[in-house]
Scaffold this motif. Structure first.
Motif, mmCIF file in Angstrom:
data_model
loop_
_atom_site.group_PDB
_atom_site.id
_atom_site.type_symbol
_atom_site.label_atom_id
_atom_site.label_comp_id
_atom_site.label_asym_id
_atom_site.label_seq_id
_atom_site.Cartn_x
_atom_site.Cartn_y
_atom_site.Cartn_z
ATOM 1 N N GLY A 107 9.091 -20.227 10.150
ATOM 2 C CA GLY A 107 8.311 -19.414 10.833
ATOM 3 C C GLY A 107 7.423 -18.414 10.031
ATOM 4 N N SER A 108 7.405 -18.765 8.687
ATOM 5 C CA SER A 108 6.652 -17.494 7.790
ATOM 6 C C SER A 108 5.358 -17.960 7.681
ATOM 7 C CB SER A 108 7.385 -18.078 6.307
ATOM 8 O OG SER A 108 7.297 -19.373 6.017
ATOM 9 N N SER A 109 4.958 -19.235 8.380
ATOM 10 C CA SER A 109 3.321 -19.568 8.160
ATOM 11 C C SER A 109 3.232 -20.367 9.374
ATOM 12 C CB SER A 109 3.151 -20.127 7.030
ATOM 13 O OG SER A 109 3.906 -21.492 6.747
ATOM 14 N N PHE A 110 1.915 -20.439 9.767
ATOM 15 C CA PHE A 110 1.647 -21.570 11.097
ATOM 16 C C PHE A 110 0.359 -22.223 10.653
ATOM 17 C CE2 PHE A 110 0.210 -17.091 12.229
ATOM 18 C CZ PHE A 110 -1.010 -17.590 12.866
ATOM 19 N N ILE A 111 0.012 -22.969 11.398
ATOM 20 C CA ILE A 111 -1.508 -23.534 11.284
ATOM 21 C C ILE A 111 -2.039 -23.692 12.537
ATOM 22 C CG2 ILE A 111 -0.863 -25.183 9.366
ATOM 23 C CD1 ILE A 111 0.038 -27.318 10.990
ATOM 24 N N THR A 112 -3.627 -23.739 12.686
ATOM 25 C CA THR A 112 -4.181 -23.947 13.726
ATOM 26 C C THR A 112 -5.166 -24.999 13.595
ATOM 27 O OG1 THR A 112 -5.729 -22.156 12.821
ATOM 28 C CG2 THR A 112 -4.239 -21.567 14.308
ATOM 29 N N GLY A 113 -5.445 -25.803 14.428
ATOM 30 C CA GLY A 113 -6.487 -26.842 14.589
ATOM 31 C C GLY A 113 -7.705 -26.514 15.442
ATOM 32 N N SER A 114 -8.889 -26.862 15.205
ATOM 33 C CA SER A 114 -9.963 -26.595 15.768
ATOM 34 C C SER A 114 -11.091 -27.428 16.134
ATOM 35 C CB SER A 114 -10.566 -25.368 15.118
ATOM 36 O OG SER A 114 -11.795 -24.786 15.636
ATOM 37 N N TYR A 115 -11.940 -27.528 17.027
ATOM 38 C CA TYR A 115 -13.125 -28.036 17.178
ATOM 39 C C TYR A 115 -14.165 -27.996 15.967
ATOM 40 C CZ TYR A 115 -12.079 -29.739 21.950
ATOM 41 O OH TYR A 115 -11.555 -30.295 22.936
ATOM 42 N N THR A 152 -8.075 -22.966 3.975
ATOM 43 C CA THR A 152 -8.680 -23.753 5.080
ATOM 44 C C THR A 152 -8.712 -25.134 4.710
ATOM 45 O OG1 THR A 152 -10.161 -21.761 5.749
ATOM 46 C CG2 THR A 152 -11.047 -23.916 6.185
ATOM 47 N N LEU A 153 -8.232 -25.958 5.534
ATOM 48 C CA LEU A 153 -8.198 -27.614 5.211
ATOM 49 C C LEU A 153 -9.365 -28.164 5.708
ATOM 50 C CD1 LEU A 153 -4.383 -28.038 5.837
ATOM 51 C CD2 LEU A 153 -5.439 -27.224 3.818
ATOM 52 N N GLU A 154 -10.415 -28.578 4.743
ATOM 53 C CA GLU A 154 -11.662 -29.016 5.044
ATOM 54 C C GLU A 154 -11.810 -30.455 4.556
ATOM 55 O OE1 GLU A 154 -14.840 -25.437 5.042
ATOM 56 O OE2 GLU A 154 -13.834 -25.855 3.193
ATOM 57 N N GLY A 155 -12.546 -31.324 5.471
ATOM 58 C CA GLY A 155 -12.824 -32.811 5.054
ATOM 59 C C GLY A 155 -12.771 -33.460 6.232
ATOM 60 N N HIS A 156 -12.097 -33.120 7.280
ATOM 61 C CA HIS A 156 -12.436 -33.887 8.601
ATOM 62 C C HIS A 156 -14.090 -33.959 9.228
ATOM 63 C CE1 HIS A 156 -8.613 -35.575 9.484
ATOM 64 N NE2 HIS A 156 -7.896 -34.573 9.284
ATOM 65 N N ARG A 157 -14.296 -34.970 9.649
ATOM 66 C CA ARG A 157 -16.024 -35.114 10.331
ATOM 67 C C ARG A 157 -15.977 -34.950 11.664
ATOM 68 N NH1 ARG A 157 -18.559 -40.093 6.317
ATOM 69 N NH2 ARG A 157 -17.791 -38.875 4.363
ATOM 70 N N ASN A 158 -14.716 -34.421 12.415
ATOM 71 C CA ASN A 158 -14.703 -34.302 13.937
ATOM 72 C C ASN A 158 -13.798 -33.388 14.182
ATOM 73 O OD1 ASN A 158 -15.397 -34.608 16.705
ATOM 74 N ND2 ASN A 158 -16.097 -36.645 16.466
ATOM 75 N N VAL A 159 -13.554 -33.363 15.615
ATOM 76 C CA VAL A 159 -12.500 -32.347 15.946
ATOM 77 C C VAL A 159 -10.945 -32.504 15.305
ATOM 78 C CG1 VAL A 159 -11.144 -31.494 18.197
ATOM 79 C CG2 VAL A 159 -13.607 -31.925 18.244
ATOM 80 N N ASP A 193 6.393 -28.451 3.224
ATOM 81 C CA ASP A 193 5.490 -28.348 2.239
ATOM 82 C C ASP A 193 4.261 -29.234 2.296
ATOM 83 O OD1 ASP A 193 7.123 -30.603 2.064
ATOM 84 O OD2 ASP A 193 6.852 -30.716 -0.234
ATOM 85 N N LYS A 194 4.374 -30.056 3.443
ATOM 86 C CA LYS A 194 3.143 -30.613 3.691
ATOM 87 C C LYS A 194 2.652 -30.703 5.062
ATOM 88 C CE LYS A 194 4.412 -34.352 0.574
ATOM 89 N NZ LYS A 194 5.626 -33.691 0.022
ATOM 90 N N ILE A 195 1.420 -30.781 5.306
ATOM 91 C CA ILE A 195 0.794 -30.938 6.940
ATOM 92 C C ILE A 195 0.108 -32.031 7.121
ATOM 93 C CG2 ILE A 195 -1.017 -29.745 8.194
ATOM 94 C CD1 ILE A 195 -0.377 -27.003 6.578
ATOM 95 N N ALA A 196 0.114 -32.752 8.231
ATOM 96 C CA ALA A 196 -0.564 -33.824 8.566
ATOM 97 C C ALA A 196 -1.916 -33.261 9.962
ATOM 98 C CB ALA A 196 0.251 -34.674 9.132
ATOM 99 N N THR A 197 -2.809 -33.781 9.788
ATOM 100 C CA THR A 197 -3.902 -33.437 10.605
ATOM 101 C C THR A 197 -4.660 -34.860 11.095
ATOM 102 O OG1 THR A 197 -5.411 -33.149 8.841
ATOM 103 C CG2 THR A 197 -4.656 -31.154 9.629
ATOM 104 N N GLY A 198 -4.435 -34.856 12.501
ATOM 105 C CA GLY A 198 -5.192 -36.050 12.919
ATOM 106 C C GLY A 198 -6.464 -35.525 13.628
ATOM 107 N N SER A 199 -7.548 -36.493 13.418
ATOM 108 C CA SER A 199 -8.808 -35.918 14.148
ATOM 109 C C SER A 199 -9.567 -37.180 14.920
ATOM 110 C CB SER A 199 -9.711 -35.866 12.893
ATOM 111 O OG SER A 199 -10.940 -35.628 13.067
ATOM 112 N N PHE A 200 -10.622 -36.591 15.741
ATOM 113 C CA PHE A 200 -11.264 -37.534 16.533
ATOM 114 C C PHE A 200 -12.287 -38.225 15.430
ATOM 115 C CE2 PHE A 200 -11.794 -34.758 20.590
ATOM 116 C CZ PHE A 200 -10.326 -34.930 20.892
ATOM 117 N N ASP A 201 -12.310 -37.974 14.177
ATOM 118 C CA ASP A 201 -12.979 -39.076 13.245
ATOM 119 C C ASP A 201 -12.162 -40.334 12.994
ATOM 120 O OD1 ASP A 201 -11.035 -38.231 11.326
ATOM 121 O OD2 ASP A 201 -12.421 -37.091 10.237
ATOM 122 N N LYS A 202 -11.124 -40.257 13.732
ATOM 123 C CA LYS A 202 -10.229 -41.648 13.741
ATOM 124 C C LYS A 202 -9.227 -41.669 12.354
ATOM 125 C CE LYS A 202 -14.119 -44.074 15.674
ATOM 126 N NZ LYS A 202 -15.148 -45.080 15.394
#
Length: 449
Positions: free
Chosen positions: A138-146, A163-170, A182-191
């Motif tokens: 609980g020391s850190s948290f993440i937010t995803g966005s449009y 700020t994790l940048e690189g996706h081309r959609n939501v 120590d790792k984060i996974a992000t799933g996007s509308f960019d497939k």
């Protein structure tokens, strides 16, 4: 069959005690020779003891789950049962076990009647948020966005770390690789799905292969695999180290909207808009069962802690509990007047919560399947529900711009979290249950402590 693996004969029939990787008496003496206990760790949620041991020169862990531990439990009797079942817990460890078990009981005795106050309101993104998630501590948290980014935040200060940048959609689906964090996974509308370093914010891998939006994802408990679910009707498994696709899980006839690993990591459950749920064997990628019974789209799926049950929620206004071994439905939880949008077990698997578009949530006993409490008070649909780690409170997030805390047993609303100016779609407790995050369509994330 027995050779120090998951096929060991269970030696203890007491429901209080579950030793993962059970051992039979024939093998006990061999195990004692081959394995050497290094140390014991306490686990509060769910209650258990973690054994750190050396086998063949390699450091390993296994757990003794104590899901039914309570203040009336006879500690001396429990120690004897553990020693009969687990050869690593010898007589020389009796005093240490007694201390750890009493510490767990003391933790259970503490009443959790805290009230939460808004600590920070973060203008997290320039467009609406999609999801929020804590790391294990609980020391850190993440937010995803449009706005196509994921951001990492420090819980104590409310400061943005990366700020994790690189996706081309939501950026829609997000997760830490808990318990490691120590790792984060992000799933996007960019497939695509991307794997990131928490420490540096750099992208390790981009997982490509889906032909439509990724809407759900999860790490396995070992943090060696990421599972992704997509609108292309498939789920995929990806290797965290190499970034390569391990398997494509095909068989659904419509979008895969929810998925979850069991706590062992050898099975994955997927829920689809085709009204079915599939249970998969992770090592082989083979489908074990198709869970058929819901009459509308699946909204949410989850395993209980001991991997014996699967919980599903559906747009058909019901939830169902399934036996993971047989794939058979053991109970249908009904009573909602509109779609069930989210379901969850508490951390011990003894309670179930359901959230509905009818503006109510319900708490059920996972043993009897009886409704314990109906949570009434929201003025709009409830999109998210979760238990605190202690299992004494339920947290709900609603389109009525509020989150609410409820007493599990009485069903009384004990607190309304006010401040958001648009619908709240995501909420979570930290590991200790003393912090909450809420994510809203108003572009803000709020920390409550």
């Amino acid at each position: 069959m027995c050779r120090y693996g998951s096929d060991h004969i269970r030696c203890c029939g007491n429901s209080l005690l579950t030793v993962k990787t059970q051992v039979c008496f024939v093998c006990a003496s061999h195990l004692a020779e081959e394995m050497r206990l290094k140390r014991l760790h306490i686990r509060y949620y769910p209650p258990g003891i973690i054994l750190e041991y050396v086998k063949g020169g390699e450091l390993r862990n296994k757990s003794i789950d104590l899901l039914d531990l309570n203040l009336e439990t006879d500690i001396e009797k429990l120690i004897r049962e553990i020693q009969e079942t687990e050869p690593l817990i010898t007589e020389s460890r009796t005093d240490q076990m007694r201390l750890l078990l009493r510490t767990l009981q003391d933790k259970l005795a503490k009443q959790d009647d805290r009230r939460f106050h808004q600590f920070k309101a973060l203008q997290a993104h320039i467009l609406p948020l999609t999801n929020v998630a804590f790391n294990k501590s609980g020391s850190s948290f993440i937010t995803g966005s449009y706005d196509r980014t994921c951001r990492i935040w420090d819980t104590a200060s409310g400061e943005e770390l990366h700020t994790l940048e690189g996706h081309r959609n939501v950026v829609y689906a997000i997760a830490f690789n808990n318990p490691y964090g120590d790792k984060i996974a992000t799933g996007s509308f960019d497939k695509t799905c991307k794997l990131w370093s928490v420490e540096t914010g750099k992208c390790f891998h981009t997982f490509r292969g889906h032909t439509a939006e990724i809407v759900c994802l999860a790490f396995n408990p070992q943090s060696s695999l990421v599972a992704t679910g997509s609108m292309d009707t498939t789920a995929k498994l990806w290797d965290v180290q190499t970034g390569e696709e391990v398997a494509t899980l095909m068989g659904h006839a419509a979008e895969v909207i929810s998925l979850a690993f069991n706590t062992v990591g050898d099975q994955l459950v997927t829920g689809s808009f085709d009204h079915t749920v599939a249970l998969w064997d992770v090592p082989s990628g083979r489908r074990l069962h198709t869970l058929i019974g819901h009459r509308a789209e699946i909204s949410s799926v989850q395993f209980n802690w001991d991997c014996s049950r699967i919980l599903t929620g559906s747009m058909d206004k019901s939830s169902r509990v399934w036996d993971a071994a047989s794939g058979q439905c053991v109970a249908t939880l009904s009573g909602h007047e509109d779609e069930v949008l989210d379901v969850c077990f508490d951390c011990t698997g003894q309670l179930i919560a359901t959230a509905s578009a009818d503006g109510t949530a319900k708490v059920f006993s996972a043993a009897t399947f009886e409704c314990i409490a109906k949570l009434v008070g929201h003025e709009g649909e409830i999109s998210k529900v979760c238990f605190n780690p202690q299992g004494s409170r339920v947290l709900t997030a609603s389109v009525d711009k509020t989150a609410r805390l409820w007493d599990v047993r009485s069903g009384a609303c004990v607190q309304v979290l006010l401040g958001h100016t648009d619908e709240i779609f995501s909420c979570a407790f930290n590991y200790e249950g003393d912090a909450i995050i809420t994510g809203s369509k108003d572009n803000t994330c709020r920390i409550w402590r």
